[in-house]
Design a protein around this motif. Structure first.
Motif, short mmCIF file in Angstrom:
data_model
loop_
_atom_site.label_atom_id
_atom_site.label_comp_id
_atom_site.label_asym_id
_atom_site.label_seq_id
_atom_site.Cartn_x
_atom_site.Cartn_y
_atom_site.Cartn_z
N SER A 106 0.82 -1.22 0.00
CA SER A 106 0.00 0.00 0.00
C SER A 106 0.84 1.27 0.00
CB SER A 106 -0.95 0.00 1.20
OG SER A 106 -0.25 0.14 2.41
N ARG A 107 2.14 1.15 0.27
CA ARG A 107 3.04 2.31 0.27
C ARG A 107 3.80 2.47 -1.04
NH1 ARG A 107 3.90 0.29 5.55
NH2 ARG A 107 5.81 -0.73 4.89
N GLN A 108 3.43 1.72 -2.07
CA GLN A 108 4.13 1.81 -3.34
C GLN A 108 3.96 3.19 -3.97
OE1 GLN A 108 5.94 -1.01 -5.18
NE2 GLN A 108 6.16 -1.04 -2.97
N CYS A 109 5.05 3.71 -4.53
CA CYS A 109 5.03 5.01 -5.20
C CYS A 109 4.73 4.83 -6.69
CB CYS A 109 6.39 5.69 -5.05
SG CYS A 109 6.81 6.11 -3.35
N HIS A 110 4.26 5.88 -7.31
CA HIS A 110 4.02 5.90 -8.76
C HIS A 110 3.09 4.77 -9.20
CE1 HIS A 110 7.22 8.76 -8.64
NE2 HIS A 110 8.06 7.87 -8.22
N THR A 111 2.10 4.49 -8.39
CA THR A 111 1.21 3.38 -8.67
C THR A 111 -0.23 3.84 -8.60
OG1 THR A 111 2.76 1.74 -7.83
CG2 THR A 111 0.45 1.10 -7.86
N ASP A 112 -0.97 3.56 -9.66
CA ASP A 112 -2.42 3.76 -9.66
C ASP A 112 -3.02 2.46 -9.15
OD1 ASP A 112 -5.10 4.05 -10.12
OD2 ASP A 112 -4.90 4.52 -12.25
N PHE A 113 -3.52 2.47 -7.93
CA PHE A 113 -4.01 1.24 -7.33
C PHE A 113 -5.26 0.69 -8.02
CE2 PHE A 113 -1.34 2.70 -3.74
CZ PHE A 113 -0.55 1.58 -3.64
N ASN A 114 -5.86 1.47 -8.91
CA ASN A 114 -6.97 0.93 -9.70
C ASN A 114 -6.48 -0.11 -10.69
OD1 ASN A 114 -9.02 2.53 -8.55
ND2 ASN A 114 -8.37 4.26 -9.81
N ASN A 115 -5.17 -0.14 -10.94
CA ASN A 115 -4.58 -1.10 -11.87
C ASN A 115 -3.93 -2.29 -11.17
OD1 ASN A 115 -5.21 0.38 -14.22
ND2 ASN A 115 -3.52 1.77 -13.76
N ILE A 116 -4.23 -2.43 -9.86
CA ILE A 116 -3.65 -3.50 -9.06
C ILE A 116 -4.79 -4.31 -8.45
CG2 ILE A 116 -2.12 -4.06 -7.13
CD1 ILE A 116 -0.79 -2.50 -9.47
N HIS A 117 -4.68 -5.62 -8.53
CA HIS A 117 -5.65 -6.50 -7.90
C HIS A 117 -4.89 -7.52 -7.07
CE1 HIS A 117 -8.28 -10.12 -7.78
NE2 HIS A 117 -9.12 -9.20 -7.35
N VAL A 118 -5.24 -7.65 -5.79
CA VAL A 118 -4.58 -8.58 -4.90
C VAL A 118 -5.52 -9.75 -4.62
CG1 VAL A 118 -3.49 -8.89 -2.64
CG2 VAL A 118 -3.25 -6.71 -3.84
N SER A 119 -5.01 -10.94 -4.82
CA SER A 119 -5.79 -12.16 -4.58
C SER A 119 -5.04 -13.02 -3.57
CB SER A 119 -6.00 -12.91 -5.89
OG SER A 119 -6.83 -14.02 -5.71
N ILE A 120 -5.68 -13.30 -2.43
CA ILE A 120 -5.04 -14.03 -1.33
C ILE A 120 -5.79 -15.33 -1.10
CG2 ILE A 120 -4.48 -13.99 1.13
CD1 ILE A 120 -4.66 -10.85 0.84
N VAL A 121 -5.05 -16.43 -1.01
CA VAL A 121 -5.64 -17.71 -0.65
C VAL A 121 -5.02 -18.18 0.66
CG1 VAL A 121 -5.92 -20.14 -1.27
CG2 VAL A 121 -6.14 -18.37 -3.02
N ASN A 122 -5.86 -18.36 1.67
CA ASN A 122 -5.45 -18.91 2.95
C ASN A 122 -5.58 -20.43 2.83
OD1 ASN A 122 -5.35 -19.93 5.53
ND2 ASN A 122 -6.65 -18.37 6.43
N ASP A 123 -4.46 -21.11 2.93
CA ASP A 123 -4.41 -22.56 2.71
C ASP A 123 -4.84 -23.36 3.94
OD1 ASP A 123 -3.96 -25.02 1.55
OD2 ASP A 123 -1.79 -24.95 1.82
#
Length: 169
Positions: free
Chosen positions: A27-44
């Motif tokens: 979430s602290r990434q610079c120069h990033t439009d977070f609308n172009n990022i998708h995070v997918s997490i799988v809890n095993d």
């Protein structure tokens, strides 16, 4: 220059703290439009309520959380969990990472730029820091130093990889 969208995929097991560190640094990434990022997490299959607290926080990116069911005595299914995370993700570039990944503030920008400028160079390996407080069998580290614990408890491993979705599919 049009930078590709990125699906950050994370398979996790019994490490909600590591997941929170990774999401905070993402979430602290610079120069990033977070609308172009998708995070997918799988809890095993972790039976840990702390995961829900982490994923329910307000994050600047789109996030999907998939908890899997399994008995504690069953072996972890890290590769099928990664495949499940990728299958539900959205993005032109897939970045397969683990929840012990620490990003510097420009990593995501550099990754997107690399894929935009050098689209024919594939796959891409992204080094990351592994926290030695986690059990070794969750990390499979590749030590750069002869004695990683002498280096502030952190060494570099190459468990992260990014590739074009069409190549993965």
């Amino acid at each position: 220059l049009q930078l590709p969208t990125v699906a950050v995929t994370i398979a996790t097991y019994k490490r909600p703290g590591g997941l929170e560190r990774a999401l905070n640094s993402l979430s602290r990434q610079c120069h990033t439009d977070f609308n172009n990022i998708h995070v997918s997490i799988v809890n095993d299959g972790s039976h840990d309520d702390e995961y829900q607290t982490v994923v329910d926080r307000s994050w600047p990116f789109n996030l999907d959380y998939i908890p899997r069911e399994r008995d504690e005595q069953d072996r972890p299914r890290v590769y099928s969990s990664r495949n499940l995370a990728v299958g539900g993700s959205r993005g032109e570039v897939i970045w397969i990472v683990d929840d012990d990944l620490y990003f510097d503030e420009h990593t995501l920008f550099i990754l997107r730029l690399y894929h935009a400028m050098l689209a024919e160079q594939r796959p891409v390996l992204i080094p990351h820091n592994a926290d030695t407080s986690e059990p070794w069998h969750y990390q499979n580290p590749f030590p750069f130093f002869a004695s990683p614990r002498d280096r502030l408890g952190v060494w570099v491993s190459f468990a992260g990889a990014s590739l074009w979705r069409k190549d993965f599919d």
